[in-house]
Design a protein around this motif. Structure first.
Motif, PDB file in Angstrom:
ATOM      1  N   LEU A  27       3.343 -10.346  -5.703  1.00  0.00           N
ATOM      2  CA  LEU A  27       3.535  -8.899  -5.728  1.00  0.00           C
ATOM      3  C   LEU A  27       4.328  -8.441  -6.938  1.00  0.00           C
ATOM      4  O   LEU A  27       5.392  -8.977  -7.227  1.00  0.00           O
ATOM      5  N   MET A  28       3.803  -7.432  -7.624  1.00  0.00           N
ATOM      6  CA  MET A  28       4.532  -6.714  -8.667  1.00  0.00           C
ATOM      7  C   MET A  28       3.657  -5.566  -9.131  1.00  0.00           C
ATOM      8  O   MET A  28       2.564  -5.769  -9.634  1.00  0.00           O
ATOM      9  N   THR A  29       4.135  -4.355  -8.939  1.00  0.00           N
ATOM     10  CA  THR A  29       3.366  -3.183  -9.355  1.00  0.00           C
ATOM     11  C   THR A  29       4.024  -2.435 -10.505  1.00  0.00           C
ATOM     12  O   THR A  29       3.460  -1.477 -10.989  1.00  0.00           O
ATOM     13  N   HIS A  30       5.188  -2.834 -10.914  1.00  0.00           N
ATOM     14  CA  HIS A  30       5.999  -2.139 -11.916  1.00  0.00           C
ATOM     15  C   HIS A  30       6.558  -0.825 -11.365  1.00  0.00           C
ATOM     16  O   HIS A  30       7.044   0.000 -12.121  1.00  0.00           O
ATOM     17  N   SER A  31       6.478  -0.652 -10.049  1.00  0.00           N
ATOM     18  CA  SER A  31       7.072   0.498  -9.382  1.00  0.00           C
ATOM     19  C   SER A  31       7.937  -0.024  -8.240  1.00  0.00           C
ATOM     20  O   SER A  31       7.428  -0.627  -7.292  1.00  0.00           O
ATOM     21  N   PHE A  32       9.242   0.219  -8.334  1.00  0.00           N
ATOM     22  CA  PHE A  32      10.160  -0.229  -7.295  1.00  0.00           C
ATOM     23  C   PHE A  32       9.745   0.321  -5.933  1.00  0.00           C
ATOM     24  O   PHE A  32       9.702  -0.406  -4.937  1.00  0.00           O
ATOM     25  N   VAL A  33       9.406   1.609  -5.876  1.00  0.00           N
ATOM     26  CA  VAL A  33       9.041   2.258  -4.617  1.00  0.00           C
ATOM     27  C   VAL A  33       7.780   1.634  -4.019  1.00  0.00           C
ATOM     28  O   VAL A  33       7.716   1.367  -2.820  1.00  0.00           O
ATOM     29  N   LYS A  34       6.772   1.362  -4.870  1.00  0.00           N
ATOM     30  CA  LYS A  34       5.544   0.738  -4.357  1.00  0.00           C
ATOM     31  C   LYS A  34       5.793  -0.691  -3.915  1.00  0.00           C
ATOM     32  O   LYS A  34       5.285  -1.119  -2.875  1.00  0.00           O
ATOM     33  N   ASP A  35       6.555  -1.452  -4.694  1.00  0.00           N
ATOM     34  CA  ASP A  35       6.859  -2.817  -4.279  1.00  0.00           C
ATOM     35  C   ASP A  35       7.595  -2.829  -2.944  1.00  0.00           C
ATOM     36  O   ASP A  35       7.318  -3.655  -2.081  1.00  0.00           O
ATOM     37  N   ARG A  48      -3.204   0.661  -9.527  1.00  0.00           N
ATOM     38  CA  ARG A  48      -3.253   1.421 -10.771  1.00  0.00           C
ATOM     39  C   ARG A  48      -4.699   1.806 -11.093  1.00  0.00           C
ATOM     40  O   ARG A  48      -5.552   0.952 -11.283  1.00  0.00           O
ATOM     41  N   GLU A  49      -4.951   3.086 -11.186  1.00  0.00           N
ATOM     42  CA  GLU A  49      -6.312   3.584 -11.390  1.00  0.00           C
ATOM     43  C   GLU A  49      -6.905   3.164 -12.722  1.00  0.00           C
ATOM     44  O   GLU A  49      -8.121   3.052 -12.849  1.00  0.00           O
ATOM     45  N   GLU A  50      -6.064   2.941 -13.727  1.00  0.00           N
ATOM     46  CA  GLU A  50      -6.598   2.582 -15.042  1.00  0.00           C
ATOM     47  C   GLU A  50      -7.097   1.140 -15.097  1.00  0.00           C
ATOM     48  O   GLU A  50      -7.721   0.734 -16.061  1.00  0.00           O
ATOM     49  N   LYS A  51      -6.822   0.348 -14.074  1.00  0.00           N
ATOM     50  CA  LYS A  51      -7.290  -1.036 -14.022  1.00  0.00           C
ATOM     51  C   LYS A  51      -8.582  -1.116 -13.226  1.00  0.00           C
ATOM     52  O   LYS A  51      -8.769  -0.417 -12.228  1.00  0.00           O
ATOM     53  N   THR A  52      -9.486  -1.984 -13.681  1.00  0.00           N
ATOM     54  CA  THR A  52     -10.758  -2.207 -12.994  1.00  0.00           C
ATOM     55  C   THR A  52     -10.953  -3.705 -12.800  1.00  0.00           C
ATOM     56  O   THR A  52     -10.176  -4.513 -13.325  1.00  0.00           O
ATOM     57  N   LYS A  53     -12.011  -4.059 -12.112  1.00  0.00           N
ATOM     58  CA  LYS A  53     -12.333  -5.470 -11.890  1.00  0.00           C
ATOM     59  C   LYS A  53     -12.497  -6.204 -13.222  1.00  0.00           C
ATOM     60  O   LYS A  53     -12.183  -7.382 -13.335  1.00  0.00           O
ATOM     61  N   ASP A  54     -12.956  -5.501 -14.251  1.00  0.00           N
ATOM     62  CA  ASP A  54     -13.152  -6.117 -15.567  1.00  0.00           C
ATOM     63  C   ASP A  54     -11.854  -6.626 -16.190  1.00  0.00           C
ATOM     64  O   ASP A  54     -11.883  -7.495 -17.061  1.00  0.00           O
ATOM     65  N   LEU A  97      -5.133  -5.915   4.858  1.00  0.00           N
ATOM     66  CA  LEU A  97      -5.741  -7.168   4.429  1.00  0.00           C
ATOM     67  C   LEU A  97      -5.666  -8.186   5.551  1.00  0.00           C
ATOM     68  O   LEU A  97      -4.694  -8.248   6.289  1.00  0.00           O
ATOM     69  N   ASP A  98      -6.694  -9.004   5.643  1.00  0.00           N
ATOM     70  CA  ASP A  98      -6.731 -10.087   6.609  1.00  0.00           C
ATOM     71  C   ASP A  98      -6.120 -11.318   5.943  1.00  0.00           C
ATOM     72  O   ASP A  98      -6.791 -12.024   5.211  1.00  0.00           O
ATOM     73  N   ARG A 106     -12.960 -10.348  -5.437  1.00  0.00           N
ATOM     74  CA  ARG A 106     -12.928  -8.943  -5.004  1.00  0.00           C
ATOM     75  C   ARG A 106     -11.805  -8.213  -5.710  1.00  0.00           C
ATOM     76  O   ARG A 106     -10.777  -8.794  -6.027  1.00  0.00           O
ATOM     77  N   PHE A 107     -12.004  -6.924  -5.900  1.00  0.00           N
ATOM     78  CA  PHE A 107     -10.991  -6.054  -6.493  1.00  0.00           C
ATOM     79  C   PHE A 107     -10.771  -4.888  -5.544  1.00  0.00           C
ATOM     80  O   PHE A 107     -11.715  -4.194  -5.173  1.00  0.00           O
ATOM     81  N   LEU A 108      -9.528  -4.706  -5.109  1.00  0.00           N
ATOM     82  CA  LEU A 108      -9.196  -3.653  -4.155  1.00  0.00           C
ATOM     83  C   LEU A 108      -8.178  -2.708  -4.775  1.00  0.00           C
ATOM     84  O   LEU A 108      -7.301  -3.143  -5.522  1.00  0.00           O
ATOM     85  N   GLN A 109      -8.277  -1.440  -4.442  1.00  0.00           N
ATOM     86  CA  GLN A 109      -7.276  -0.467  -4.869  1.00  0.00           C
ATOM     87  C   GLN A 109      -6.832   0.322  -3.643  1.00  0.00           C
ATOM     88  O   GLN A 109      -7.649   0.974  -2.989  1.00  0.00           O
ATOM     89  N   PHE A 110      -5.543   0.215  -3.316  1.00  0.00           N
ATOM     90  CA  PHE A 110      -4.979   0.967  -2.202  1.00  0.00           C
ATOM     91  C   PHE A 110      -3.473   1.047  -2.347  1.00  0.00           C
ATOM     92  O   PHE A 110      -2.859   0.245  -3.033  1.00  0.00           O
ATOM     93  N   GLU A 111      -2.913   2.012  -1.709  1.00  0.00           N
ATOM     94  CA  GLU A 111      -1.468   2.216  -1.700  1.00  0.00           C
ATOM     95  C   GLU A 111      -0.855   1.377  -0.575  1.00  0.00           C
ATOM     96  O   GLU A 111      -1.570   0.917   0.318  1.00  0.00           O
TER      97      GLU A 111
END
Length: 148
Positions: free
Chosen positions: A49-57, A15-21, A39-40, A28-33
């Motif tokens: 896991l939970m993104t609030h998007s069924f398709v993304k989950d 989610r773009e509206e979220k930041t490390k803050d 990830l290692d 670390r804070f990562l943003q990717f689809e």
């Protein structure tokens, strides 16, 4: 060392509206689809896991199916997990039964948690029981020493 483990808290949030803050104390804070999941992960990694998007989950679960981690938890109700599993099996009937059985969803142990903080404790408790190969038990009911 155990204290070293807690220094490697990573948040992956698409989610773009979220930041490390928004996540105090993380390493670390990562943003990717889902398709960018690279990830290692290892036997000391816990994924919740939970993104609030069924398709993304669904995408993240599919991306995680070949990864090895100590714990894979899925937030949300059991019926949502079942819908995700049904969709995965429809798209990928060859998926490992071991993978699906290894997904802890809904994540957490039933301790009567209601608040976000209590839910976090519930999930962390389940992660520890899985990593330590233990069954949850009241210490007052445990015979012998409490630390083994």
């Amino acid at each position: 060392a155990a204290s070293d483990v807690y220094k490697r808290q990573v948040v992956a949030n698409p989610r773009e509206e979220k930041t490390k803050d928004h996540f105090p104390g993380i390493h670390r804070f990562l943003q990717f689809e889902p398709e960018g999941l690279d990830l290692d992960l290892d036997e000391q990694t816990a994924v919740v896991l939970m993104t609030h998007s069924f398709v993304k989950d669904l995408g993240y679960l599919l991306a995680l199916r070949e990864k090895k981690c100590a714990y894979l938890g899925l937030l949300g109700p059991a019926r949502r997990r079942e819908k995700l599993f049904d969709e995965i099996l429809e798209r990928h009937p060859e998926i490992s039964e071991e993978f699906l059985e290894g997904v802890h969803g809904p994540a957490g142990i039933d301790i009567g948690a209601e608040t976000p903080q209590e839910i976090a404790i519930s999930i962390l408790s389940e992660i520890l029981t899985v990593v330590n190969h233990k069954e949850p038990q009241l210490l007052k009911e445990k015979m012998g020493t409490i630390h083994s």
